[in-house]
Design a protein around this motif. Structure first.
Motif, PDB file in Angstrom:
ATOM      1  N   ARG A  78      54.210 110.099  56.613  1.00 20.08           N
ATOM      2  CA  ARG A  78      53.850 109.371  55.293  1.00 20.08           C
ATOM      3  C   ARG A  78      55.060 109.716  54.307  1.00 20.08           C
ATOM      4  O   ARG A  78      55.526 108.955  53.695  1.00 20.08           O
ATOM      5  CB  ARG A  78      52.395 109.289  54.953  1.00 20.08           C
ATOM      6  CG  ARG A  78      51.641 108.663  55.624  1.00 20.08           C
ATOM      7  CD  ARG A  78      51.851 107.281  56.192  1.00 20.08           C
ATOM      8  NE  ARG A  78      51.821 106.292  55.099  1.00 20.08           N
ATOM      9  CZ  ARG A  78      50.707 105.502  54.815  1.00 20.08           C
ATOM     10  NH1 ARG A  78      49.837 105.567  55.459  1.00 20.08           N
ATOM     11  NH2 ARG A  78      50.853 104.879  53.532  1.00 20.08           N
ATOM     12  N   ALA A  79      55.150 111.087  54.218  1.00 18.60           N
ATOM     13  CA  ALA A  79      55.885 111.564  53.263  1.00 18.60           C
ATOM     14  C   ALA A  79      57.293 111.141  53.522  1.00 18.60           C
ATOM     15  O   ALA A  79      58.021 110.695  52.542  1.00 18.60           O
ATOM     16  CB  ALA A  79      55.926 112.955  53.273  1.00 18.60           C
ATOM     17  N   GLY A  92      56.024 113.737  47.390  1.00 14.45           N
ATOM     18  CA  GLY A  92      55.386 115.173  46.874  1.00 14.45           C
ATOM     19  C   GLY A  92      53.885 114.932  47.151  1.00 14.45           C
ATOM     20  O   GLY A  92      53.483 115.981  47.620  1.00 14.45           O
ATOM     21  N   HIS A  93      53.187 114.058  46.961  1.00 17.45           N
ATOM     22  CA  HIS A  93      51.750 113.990  47.330  1.00 17.45           C
ATOM     23  C   HIS A  93      51.226 113.987  48.755  1.00 17.45           C
ATOM     24  O   HIS A  93      50.468 114.996  48.879  1.00 17.45           O
ATOM     25  CB  HIS A  93      51.179 112.675  46.743  1.00 17.45           C
ATOM     26  CG  HIS A  93      51.156 112.450  45.270  1.00 17.45           C
ATOM     27  ND1 HIS A  93      51.122 113.796  44.542  1.00 17.45           N
ATOM     28  CD2 HIS A  93      51.349 111.482  44.230  1.00 17.45           C
ATOM     29  CE1 HIS A  93      51.096 113.265  43.148  1.00 17.45           C
ATOM     30  NE2 HIS A  93      51.156 112.043  43.044  1.00 17.45           N
ATOM     31  N   ILE A 149      58.459 126.142  53.738  1.00 19.78           N
ATOM     32  CA  ILE A 149      59.407 125.107  53.682  1.00 19.78           C
ATOM     33  C   ILE A 149      58.961 124.037  53.088  1.00 19.78           C
ATOM     34  O   ILE A 149      59.609 123.138  52.190  1.00 19.78           O
ATOM     35  CB  ILE A 149      60.123 124.820  55.242  1.00 19.78           C
ATOM     36  CG1 ILE A 149      60.687 126.152  55.968  1.00 19.78           C
ATOM     37  CG2 ILE A 149      60.996 123.512  55.196  1.00 19.78           C
ATOM     38  CD1 ILE A 149      61.137 126.116  57.218  1.00 19.78           C
ATOM     39  N   LEU A 150      57.740 123.412  53.546  1.00 17.73           N
ATOM     40  CA  LEU A 150      56.996 122.246  53.031  1.00 17.73           C
ATOM     41  C   LEU A 150      56.898 122.253  51.609  1.00 17.73           C
ATOM     42  O   LEU A 150      57.347 121.503  50.743  1.00 17.73           O
ATOM     43  CB  LEU A 150      55.959 122.001  53.893  1.00 17.73           C
ATOM     44  CG  LEU A 150      55.963 121.347  55.042  1.00 17.73           C
ATOM     45  CD1 LEU A 150      54.454 120.952  55.394  1.00 17.73           C
ATOM     46  CD2 LEU A 150      56.734 120.143  55.085  1.00 17.73           C
ATOM     47  N   ALA A 151      56.807 123.557  51.065  1.00 20.92           N
ATOM     48  CA  ALA A 151      56.496 123.741  49.637  1.00 20.92           C
ATOM     49  C   ALA A 151      57.813 123.529  48.713  1.00 20.92           C
ATOM     50  O   ALA A 151      57.788 122.951  47.582  1.00 20.92           O
ATOM     51  CB  ALA A 151      56.008 125.124  49.424  1.00 20.92           C
ATOM     52  N   VAL A 152      59.049 124.093  49.528  1.00 19.02           N
ATOM     53  CA  VAL A 152      60.200 123.770  48.658  1.00 19.02           C
ATOM     54  C   VAL A 152      60.448 122.457  48.589  1.00 19.02           C
ATOM     55  O   VAL A 152      60.864 121.980  47.728  1.00 19.02           O
ATOM     56  CB  VAL A 152      61.293 124.919  49.427  1.00 19.02           C
ATOM     57  CG1 VAL A 152      62.926 124.468  48.954  1.00 19.02           C
ATOM     58  CG2 VAL A 152      60.982 126.224  49.427  1.00 19.02           C
ATOM     59  N   TYR A 155      58.430 120.560  46.308  1.00 16.62           N
ATOM     60  CA  TYR A 155      59.111 120.741  44.728  1.00 16.62           C
ATOM     61  C   TYR A 155      60.126 120.093  44.525  1.00 16.62           C
ATOM     62  O   TYR A 155      60.293 119.377  43.236  1.00 16.62           O
ATOM     63  CB  TYR A 155      59.227 122.500  44.728  1.00 16.62           C
ATOM     64  CG  TYR A 155      59.739 122.805  43.318  1.00 16.62           C
ATOM     65  CD1 TYR A 155      58.939 122.931  42.263  1.00 16.62           C
ATOM     66  CD2 TYR A 155      61.095 122.935  43.390  1.00 16.62           C
ATOM     67  CE1 TYR A 155      59.881 123.183  40.974  1.00 16.62           C
ATOM     68  CE2 TYR A 155      61.844 123.095  42.206  1.00 16.62           C
ATOM     69  CZ  TYR A 155      61.110 123.386  41.087  1.00 16.62           C
ATOM     70  OH  TYR A 155      61.655 123.569  39.803  1.00 16.62           O
ATOM     71  N   LYS A 156      61.007 119.949  45.541  1.00 17.29           N
ATOM     72  CA  LYS A 156      62.172 119.269  45.304  1.00 17.29           C
ATOM     73  C   LYS A 156      61.885 117.722  45.237  1.00 17.29           C
ATOM     74  O   LYS A 156      62.673 116.996  44.526  1.00 17.29           O
ATOM     75  CB  LYS A 156      63.260 119.408  46.394  1.00 17.29           C
ATOM     76  CG  LYS A 156      63.772 120.842  46.437  1.00 17.29           C
ATOM     77  CD  LYS A 156      65.114 120.721  47.263  1.00 17.29           C
ATOM     78  CE  LYS A 156      65.863 121.859  47.084  1.00 17.29           C
ATOM     79  NZ  LYS A 156      66.914 122.266  48.213  1.00 17.29           N
ATOM     80  N   ALA A 157      60.888 117.224  45.992  1.00 17.15           N
ATOM     81  CA  ALA A 157      60.568 115.886  45.733  1.00 17.15           C
ATOM     82  C   ALA A 157      59.892 115.637  44.487  1.00 17.15           C
ATOM     83  O   ALA A 157      60.384 114.754  43.893  1.00 17.15           O
ATOM     84  CB  ALA A 157      59.275 115.467  46.887  1.00 17.15           C
ATOM     85  N   TYR A 158      58.945 116.346  43.838  1.00 21.14           N
ATOM     86  CA  TYR A 158      58.440 116.271  42.615  1.00 21.14           C
ATOM     87  C   TYR A 158      59.560 116.159  41.670  1.00 21.14           C
ATOM     88  O   TYR A 158      59.330 115.496  40.532  1.00 21.14           O
ATOM     89  CB  TYR A 158      57.290 117.328  42.350  1.00 21.14           C
ATOM     90  CG  TYR A 158      56.021 117.092  42.974  1.00 21.14           C
ATOM     91  CD1 TYR A 158      55.366 115.799  42.772  1.00 21.14           C
ATOM     92  CD2 TYR A 158      55.587 117.791  43.982  1.00 21.14           C
ATOM     93  CE1 TYR A 158      54.371 115.410  43.295  1.00 21.14           C
ATOM     94  CE2 TYR A 158      54.269 117.560  44.441  1.00 21.14           C
ATOM     95  CZ  TYR A 158      53.652 116.355  44.213  1.00 21.14           C
ATOM     96  OH  TYR A 158      52.361 116.087  44.553  1.00 21.14           O
ATOM     97  N   THR A 159      60.455 116.847  41.740  1.00 18.44           N
ATOM     98  CA  THR A 159      61.477 117.181  40.612  1.00 18.44           C
ATOM     99  C   THR A 159      62.674 115.998  40.825  1.00 18.44           C
ATOM    100  O   THR A 159      63.462 116.044  40.251  1.00 18.44           O
ATOM    101  CB  THR A 159      62.254 118.741  40.605  1.00 18.44           C
ATOM    102  OG1 THR A 159      62.781 118.959  41.908  1.00 18.44           O
ATOM    103  CG2 THR A 159      61.165 119.639  40.111  1.00 18.44           C
TER     104      THR A 159
END
Lengths: 195, 141, 466
Positions: A78-79, A92-93, A149-152, A155-159
């Motif tokens: 979904r992401a 990001g969600h 990796i997902l966290a990075v 983070y990039k998605a949110y920013t």
């Protein structure tokens, strides 16, 4: 002859990269593949020991973890869909959701490891536990790696780092997570279920 | 697939992979260090054994011999020599060196006294009781 | 050569080659002692010859690596070396320490050496490759610190390329991995477990990173292929090295008293250890095919291309042959290991050292490349040494096979010395190829004594007249 050489060098401008990452993914699968093959081989020579020890594993726990990882893989899909539509935040969600599920997996698995520890089970207990512990722990480490990796990526998605056109990072991170998920499904079937 | 594999990604795979396997190795090494004293009967490391070990190391025995397959391949395996030859033979052998037989490989005389010979034999006895996963395949080493 | 301070590499390279000669001389003596056990006894017992042979190997390779670092780091950082003077002082200290070590092996009985140097206080002596007395080990650490300080400061003030970061990083690794040499517990099994941190950590880990950085540098310089592509490959190759090699250390733990699970884990991971060497071959030849210029230094290119192939044969193929636990059960601690050790050390490390020397020495002597005559001598030396080393490897493998069938896997096993007698013919063949290796080395060294440089006009004229 000359045009051929030119097109060859042009094509290979990207080829090393693509070749290299495929070699790497291939290598990861080869490691697990060899590991699984070794398990199967060891099992074939110690069937009764493996069957008896297998029954002591917490299969409900393993099954719950399978559901958790499959669900998290769906979240990652979904992401990917969200970022293809250009929705950075939604992407990001979904990734955060997948991260949460990954955390849940780790907690359940840790509880299982704790039980083993309490019962005094370690790598030297017998051949089955050697494989069970090293395979699940090796995978456990991959889950942590996948979460980093997902966290990075999240983070990039949110920013707002990605867009509908440029989102290779989401695809790459997602592929890795799917691989981790896939390996667990095989591992669960092989080590917990198949007698 | 239209992805471009960058140098930064290659570097991250290197750092991630190295860190990942370093952690796994360190955990395994920690576990090994818990198991080793049981497998090699570390409780039996008496002062005599340790004196023998010191003589063994400072005379560079592994410069010609192997211990559990590690060392040089000029002279026989010593990990199981205690079981192969027994204490009296070992002491007599060390004492009688060098053989001086022409062309034959020579072992120096280390001028050990009787106590030192006992210590070395005690160390060799301790070595012969290590659980080496049934290695060597036979008594000849 | 773009920076004056790179000149400091020259004494390192010259000393490396000098020590290399010494290593081969001791190798020839050791080989003769296999055939005639009383040769030079009791003046030079086998263990002394053996430790001189292996220690000289380590020292000359380190010499060459250090020279390479002093040559490459300023060039890549595009700035002068932080302190050329310190580098030169370090050179003399290291050379003196190396000489003192070998002389003390030759002239002082080992027990006495241990007693004189405080081994009783902190025992470190009596282990393969790490036979050096305590003060020498401390000296090695100081030399390493001096090198690290110098190259790191240079890196900080200059351009930070990936090649440079990998090179300097792996030199840090080299120094850190030497520290377990001071850890020598009384429990022999623990001691052996930790000994491999140094030995495996160097030759199957950190040194492969150095190899990658040196080969990457040479290929960038000689082929003109885009740095980004080369550095990306180097990262992938060294990633595979550590991914397979860190747990792959388990192939040293099967039969030395470590827990049984290493039999499985070591086999699984060390089965992957040939992969980085295959990648190294693929990468080198791909880069060669995509070259954008014809560098006049053909000899250096030959060394650079020979390295991945011989490293694959020695470390990859011969390593794989003895790495799986069920196989190693029968050939652990036999001449199979010696065969692998010879081809791997030569193919991977001696050859990359000779490759960087071959590339850098003409530049240090003020030429782009040596004259074609000199290069022909050097390339003849290459083929002599390389083929002789393959001969040595096959001979030792033959001796290993004799042990396998008569001693290890025999119904009625023979004793060690009896089996060694049966393998005699292989020790003769080994010594023959040893002599031919030494001849190759002399031919190679002869190439340094030709004046003049590679001249395009002359070579072109000759080529056209044919």
């Amino acid at each position: 002859m000359t045009p051929h050489i030119n097109s060859d060098t042009d094509a290979t401008q990207d080829l090393p990269g693509d070749l290299a990452i495929w070699i790497f993914i291939f290598a990861e699968l080869v490691v697990f593949g060899i590991f699984f093959a070794a398990y199967a081989f060891a099992r074939s020579t110690h069937v009764t020991l493996f069957n008896a020890s297998q029954l002591t594993l917490n299969r409900d726990n393993g099954f719950a973890n399978t559901l958790i990882l499959v669900t998290s893989s769906y979240f990652v899909v979904r992401a990917n869909q969200a970022i293809k539509a250009g929705h950075n935040k939604v992407c990001g969600h979904w990734l955060s959701g997948a991260l949460g599920l990954g955390g849940g997996f780790l907690l359940l698995k840790l509880a299982e490891f704790h039980q083993d520890f309490v019962h005094g089970i370690n790598l030297s207990t017998n051949l089955f536990y050697m494989f069970y512990l090293s395979l699940t722990f090796f995978h456990f480490m991959h889950v942590i790696m996948g979460m980093v990796i997902l966290a990075v990526v999240a983070y990039k998605a949110y920013t707002g780092h990605y867009s509908a056109e440029h989102h290779t990072g989401v695809e790459t991170g997602g592929s890795y997570w799917h691989m981790v998920d896939l390996v667990w499904i095989i591992l669960f079937a092989l080590v917990y279920v198949i007698h | 697939m239209q992805q471009v594999f960058t140098k930064a990604m290659a570097r991250n795979i290197f750092l991630g992979g190295a860190g990942f396997f370093l952690i796994i190795y360190l955990l395994l090494a920690y576990d090994s260090f818990q198991q080793i004293p049981i497998r090699d009967h570390a409780v039996n490391l008496t002062p005599s054994v340790l004196r023998g070990k010191y003589l063994f190391d400072t005379n560079d025995c592994i410069g010609c011999h192997t211990v559990n397959g590690e060392g040089a391949y000029y002279a026989p395996e010593l990990g199981n020599v205690y079981k192969r030859r027994g204490p009296e033979f070992i002491k007599a052998w060390i004492h009688a060196q060098p053989s001086g037989a022409p062309g034959r490989r020579q072992m120096p005389n280390f001028h050990f006294n009787a106590d030192q010979l006992n210590d070395i034999t005690a160390y060799l006895q301790w070595l012969s009781n290590i659980d080496t996963n049934k290695w060597p395949p036979n008594i000849e080493g | 050569m773009n920076y004056q301070s790179q000149r400091v590499a020259k004494p390192y390279f010259i000393a490396a080659l000098g020590l290399f000669v010494g290593q081969i001389v001791f190798g020839l003596i050791a080989g003769l002692q296999y055939l005639n056990g009383t040769f030079l006894f009791p003046a030079l017992p086998f263990d002394v010859v053996h430790m001189s042979h292996t220690n000289l190997l380590i020292v000359w390779l380190l010499m060459a690596f250090m020279g390479a670092a002093y040559f490459i780091v300023p060039e890549e950082a595009q700035t002068e070396l932080y302190s050329p003077k310190l580098a030169l002082i370090t050179f003399w200290v290291f050379l003196a320490a190396g000489a003192v070590t070998i002389l003390s092996y030759l002239f002082v009985p080992y027990t006495q050496l241990a007693a004189m140097t405080g081994n009783a206080v902190l025992p470190t002596m009596g282990r393969g490759y790490l036979e050096q007395p305590l003060p020498i080990k401390v000296g090695i650490v100081l030399v390493a610190l001096s090198l690290l300080f110098n190259v790191t400061m240079t890196l900080i003030k200059g351009r930070k390329t990936s090649i440079n970061i990998i090179l300097v990083g792996s030199l840090w690794g080299l120094a850190l991995l030497f520290l377990p040499a001071f850890y020598f517990p009384q429990d022999t099994v623990k001691a052996s477990f930790g000994w491999w941190w140094v030995v495996h950590g160097w030759v199957e880990g950190d040194w492969e990173l150095i190899l990658g950085a040196l080969l990457g540098f040479i290929l960038i310089k000689m082929t003109g292929v885009d740095r980004e592509i080369i550095e990306k490959w180097i990262y992938i190759i060294i990633a595979m090295t550590l991914i397979s090699g860190l747990v792959g250390i388990g192939h040293h733990y099967y039969y030395t008293g470590a827990p049984a699970y290493w039999i499985w884990l070591g086999s699984i991971f060390s089965a992957l250890e040939p992969i980085p060497f295959m990648l190294l071959i693929a990468f080198s030849f791909k880069t060669l095919l995509q070259r954008r210029r014809e560098h006049p230094n053909k000899a250096a290119m030959l060394w650079a291309m020979g390295t991945p192939i011989m490293a694959f044969l020695g470390a990859g193929l011969w390593g794989f042959m003895i790495t799986l636990a069920p196989v190693q059960y029968y050939i652990h601690g036999t001449q199979f290991t010696a065969a692998h050790g010879h081809l791997a050390f030569f193919g991977a490390y001696a050859m990359i050292a000779l490759a960087i020397i071959s590339y850098a020495m003409p530049l240090l002597r003020g030429r782009t490349a040596n004259s074609m005559v000199a290069q022909r001598w050097e390339m003849t030396g290459f083929w002599f040494m390389t083929l002789s080393m393959i001969g040595i490897t096959l001979a030792l493998t033959g001796a290993g096979i004799v042990t396998l069938f008569l001693q290890r896997a025999a119904e009625d096993p023979m004793g060690f010395m009896q089996v060694q007698d049966k393998a005699r013919v292989f020790f003769w063949i080994r010594e023959f190829f040893g002599v031919s290796f030494f001849t190759g080395l002399l031919i190679y060294l002869r190439s340094f004594f030709f004046a003049g440089e590679y001249e395009y006009a002359n070579e072109m004229k000759q080529a056209l007249s044919k």
